[in-house]
Design a protein around this motif. Sequence first.
Motif, PDB file in Angstrom:
ATOM      1  N   UNK A   1       0.836  -1.207   0.000  1.00 17.35           N
ATOM      2  CA  UNK A   1       0.000   0.000   0.000  1.00 17.35           C
ATOM      3  C   UNK A   1       0.871   1.258   0.000  1.00 17.35           C
ATOM      4  N   UNK A   2       1.925   1.271   0.824  1.00 17.41           N
ATOM      5  CA  UNK A   2       2.759   2.475   0.913  1.00 17.41           C
ATOM      6  C   UNK A   2       3.394   2.804  -0.432  1.00 17.41           C
ATOM      7  N   UNK A   3       3.883   1.764  -1.074  1.00 17.40           N
ATOM      8  CA  UNK A   3       4.540   1.973  -2.377  1.00 17.40           C
ATOM      9  C   UNK A   3       3.535   2.567  -3.383  1.00 17.40           C
ATOM     10  N   UNK A   4       2.285   2.093  -3.360  1.00 15.08           N
ATOM     11  CA  UNK A   4       1.271   2.593  -4.283  1.00 15.08           C
ATOM     12  C   UNK A   4       0.891   4.032  -3.975  1.00 15.08           C
ATOM     13  N   UNK A   5       0.824   4.383  -2.696  1.00 14.49           N
ATOM     14  CA  UNK A   5       0.497   5.774  -2.319  1.00 14.49           C
ATOM     15  C   UNK A   5       1.550   6.727  -2.893  1.00 14.49           C
TER      16      UNK A   5
ATOM     17  N   UNK B   1       1.107   7.158  -6.865  1.00 13.98           N
ATOM     18  CA  UNK B   1       0.003   7.962  -7.386  1.00 13.98           C
ATOM     19  C   UNK B   1       0.234   9.469  -7.223  1.00 13.98           C
ATOM     20  N   UNK B   2       1.248   9.842  -6.440  1.00 12.47           N
ATOM     21  CA  UNK B   2       1.558  11.278  -6.299  1.00 12.47           C
ATOM     22  C   UNK B   2       2.047  11.841  -7.630  1.00 12.47           C
TER      23      UNK B   2
ATOM     24  N   UNK C   1       2.640  12.667   0.905  1.00 12.49           N
ATOM     25  CA  UNK C   1       1.702  12.304  -0.158  1.00 12.49           C
ATOM     26  C   UNK C   1       0.339  12.975  -0.007  1.00 12.49           C
ATOM     27  N   UNK C   2      -0.105  13.181   1.229  1.00 10.36           N
ATOM     28  CA  UNK C   2      -1.438  13.749   1.430  1.00 10.36           C
ATOM     29  C   UNK C   2      -1.403  15.264   1.541  1.00 10.36           C
TER      30      UNK C   2
END
Length: 1308
Positions: free
Chosen positions: A763-767, A770-771, A881-882
Amino acid sequence: MTSRGAGTAFSRKNYRLSTEPEKSKVTGIVNSRLLNDYLHRVFTNADGNQPAAAYRKHLTFQNLQEHLDRLLAEEDGSEDSRDQVAEGRLGPSTVVLDHTSGFEGLLLVDDDLLGVIGHSNFGSIRATTCVYKGKWIYEVLISSQGLMQIGWCTLNCRFNQEEGVGDTPDSYAYDGNRVRKWNVTTTNYGKSWAAGDIVSCLIDLDEGTIAFCLNGISLGTAFDNITRGAGMAYFPAISLSFKESVAFNFGSRPLRYPVEGYRPLQDPPVADLVKARKLLGYLKNVIHIGIDVMEGKLVEKDTSMWQLQGEPTVLITLAHIFNYFSPLMCKVYLVEDVLMTFLLSILERGGAVDAHPLIQQLLDLMWLLMEEYEVHECLKQLLMSLLRAYRFSPIIPDLGLQIHYLRLTIAVLKHEKSRKYLLSNVLFDVLRSVVFFYIKSPLRVEEAGLQELIPTTWWPNRFTKEGKESKEVKEESAEERLRRRAYERGCQRLKKRIEVVEGLQVQILKLLLNNKDRGGGEASRYIFLNKFRKFLQENASNRGNLTVLCPPEYMVCFLHRLIAALRFFWDGHKAKIPAALSSEEAYIPPQLFYNGKVDYFDLQRLGGLLSHLKKTLKDDLAAKANVLIDPAELQAVTMDDLDEDEESATSAAQSQRPSAALAIGGALARPGWLSSPTLGRANRFLSTAAVSLMNPRRPLGTLEKIKVRTLNVEQRTEEDIEGSHGNEGLLLGRPPEEPDQPITENSLLEILDGIVMMYNLSVHQQLGKMVGVSDDVNEYAMALKDTEEKISRCPKRRRDIHEELLKSQKVFSEKLNHLSRRLAWINVTIYSKEKMQDIYWLLRVCIRTIEHGDRTGSLFAFMPEFYLSVAMNSYSALKNYFSPVNSMEELPGYEETLMRLAAILAKHFADSRIVGTDIRDSLMQALASYVCYPHSLRAVERIPEEQRISMMKNLLAPYEQRPWAQTNWILVRLWRGCGFGYRYTRLPHLLKTKPEDASLPSLQKPCPSTLLQRHMADLLRGDRDLAPSFLNSVLNQLNWAFSEFIGMIQEIQQAAERLERNFVDSRQLKVCATCFDLSVSLLRVLEMTVTLAPEIFLDWNRPSSELLLRRLAQLLNQVLNRVTAERNLFDRVVNLRLPGLESVDHYPILVAVTGILVRLLVDTDVQGAERATAVLLADPCFQLRSIQYLLGHAEPLALAAAAPATDKRHFSLHTYTEYISAEELAKVDKMLSHLSEESKQAAATTLPTSEEDLCPICYAHPISAIFRPCSHKSCKACINQHLMNNKDCFFCKATITGVDDFTKPASS
């Protein structure tokens, strides 16, 4: 009737009542007249009309079967012609991929021979059936959007690893990745495809044309005048690159987008379809028509509320229908075309799923009247069709299609018996049901209707020079404000629609996590738990086998839905038992990590391998947790490890054999993920190579026996997990440090543990991935702004330039419109405030878990490494990322969380219980990043003083035998902003180059910590042993780093001077720049030490002060001499301006050296300055010219030589007034005049020394020390430096017991 009565299903032979006398015995059968009317109303003719009562045959249950046979056979005659082999087609009637001879390269093919995954550079495969006449169509379901060429080829086409479908004369293909069509040559065609799209391939052999459709929308004719005639027949074919995957539908299922006039390659089962539709009509009639026994008449009923209330007449009628209907419902085509369509139509009336109990009643009927194997097959095919339909539905503005399929999935899963069967055998075993929790992102925003939903686009356009959105927000114009608000309103509309889908997905998980449905066996939650653990094992143990891994984009959505469902049940439990913890205080108790109740597969623990920990900590386990390790188990673990080694050796040997056997279709170890749209099992490995073309990290094929430890979770029951009557279940072995209070249900703890593991897996790698869309928006916005500025400056006479600029402006604007809408979707589905709160909640769970584990002392070593990784990564995700959309500062308890994480990093980066080098490095890097940002640095300063001092002590440990570069970086960050000329963010000479990502830790503004500096000073002053060992290690590393740097620039210079053109290896340049940066940072740490605790060098009452000062002076002189010599090596390499050596310049290294010298010679007391001056001048390498160079005073000789080249600029600190203050420059002037004066005096007073009186080691200083017992002599500097590492005499190798001062006798 409820599903629990399903156990009493009739066997087929008992459906019909056999004799008339028996009829009267059956209670509740209506009279014959009413029964006759009822049966005629239910079983109407094909045209729907009933014959007049006088001509109707009297129907009873005795002759019903005969009547039904006649009705079903009515149209069969007219269907015969359709079942004949269609003209224009050759090959088997069931069309599949040709896995025996029709492929090239390495491919993985699904069980059903319809799904395929590329496993080599460019593999190709064709179907088993070809066409030579007529109009034909087949569909391809795109599972990944990469490089593929899909279309038609003939038998003569020969493909290889470079050339595929469309690259040979008689093959034609469409490629939606590059948006082109191929037939030897290539031109633009069609639209780009995305995962989840359906491509229809059409061939018209009467007209000689080939066309393609994307999601039912025609892309136009791609090719005309294709070769036809004798011997020309076309096969469906595909070529696809590594990891790409698709599934074909030649007609085995209903086409999603049929085209009028075109036939699927495989004929639909027409006769069965007619039968099934008729039988469904009869079933609808039964639901629709009620019998009023009192009135003796038939009545219309509300179908939505229909229930089977034990009426024998109705039940026996249904039994007759199901006698024919059941076998048909095992066929894929009929389930999708007839049953699924009917069930969806029930839900189309709207309202909540609960408002449609008819679906539950129908499922009850199926379990009651169908054989068990038929129900199983029917439910499996139904769920498969639903998953396929959900995944391959186009995105429309209201997501109506996705909502439709999810609602039916919920309705099916609401049925307890069906849910348990599907959970036990289908959802995780046959299907990849995680797809149900995924919301795909639209690649083409126009078709997804985002233009209507978000009519106004907006993007941030206030950027600093460093490319980051400016914090100083300029006043936005009224027009900009309106646009931004309109865009935000559009985003809100989108969010509401997506939230509906997310709500339904959470509802599915709530059904799967139900632990109250204990009727007929284990509750759903415990079946789910065992399957979920197995799912995690597949993803944790097969990192190299891509077909098994769950794609990370699915994992992200699954994680968020699972968190929502978990917190719902967690807080529900808290409401029932107030003493339990709320989900806001959730954590995993430490006993889960060592009591063996939860399987962590082979994942690394903080203390190393589990088998090793069980051996070394068995006494602690027994004493603290009352957990006894059976000696036999320890033996077994050791033997198990040996077996694994042997097996891997055998499998390695086998993988060397020719893999032709694999092409037979040897089964893969685990199911395949990517290919089939239902994501079923891919288990045929096709290879045209004589030997395997690749050695995958995890070997493929059954020939290589893959050992996956059998999970003991399969056998676990509810009692094993939850515990009962004194059995603590998962919480066995509570340590004394752990509070004795209920947390929540044990099963929820295991799910929470799985969620943390999921975040770590992908999940972390995907977050982070997508940035990229947000970065693209920023880049295009900067380009657009730049173009608009150029347009405003463009002279009116240059209309050609003006037009080109306007074209560029249009391109950038269109791209930004597209990207900003896509970004809105990504921000809602991945980076929304709610998703941010989920990740924040996970961070807090990890922090609390680590804190509880830490209290258990040595047992902390059992914690899996991923808990620390997730704590660090989730914080990094929240910060990096957020942040553009949501601010981390607004999260509740943010300051306290930051401080608790700081305490964990400060304590554990040097924790002896943690042995893994990777996790230790990660902790060190996280701490280094933490001290770069003001808010997180303040959090470090707020941790308890004792922990701060302990952290600084660990940072000041000697640099040998550990990764010291990160430690040094941390110390430098604590100093940056206080050193001489050390207030820059980017180096002065780099300001005009392309800006890097301004969010990088190294590009943060200086934020020194005086508090931590004070702790460092106290430690260095107070601990007499700490300072020398630390500083000697820093000086050793500086000596190494600078020597390496000089060696490398010599090689680079020689390469650059050669006449032939040659390239310097970029890696060598990178290493060279790193050595330079390390040298600068080590000098800054020395400057920091000299400033904070000058007495370590200048108070000669300390045993090692003089030696440290001499070593420091020696190194500073070496650095100055190398860097300041005119037209020297350093100068020449800097002037080459090689890419990769941008950071190598005079300024950073010279100001660092100047800082140390100023502190020693100017900013100190008189005695200290005298000592430092004496040592500096006594060093044989000292040259006053080097100090003069700092202020731009070049040598007279050099000036004379350089007179013609007037443009040659000399380095001078005076030119950096923005970086160096006037006060600092004044100190340098003072230092230069002081050293000039002192060196003149030293030169005047120094007596000539005879050669015999010089130290025989360095020949630089007079002899000043004599060794005991051997009486050999040298200068003090040489013997002191030698004794740091060695106790033997230079000359005779005797062990030196002491050193005395030596003064030459006056008489001689």
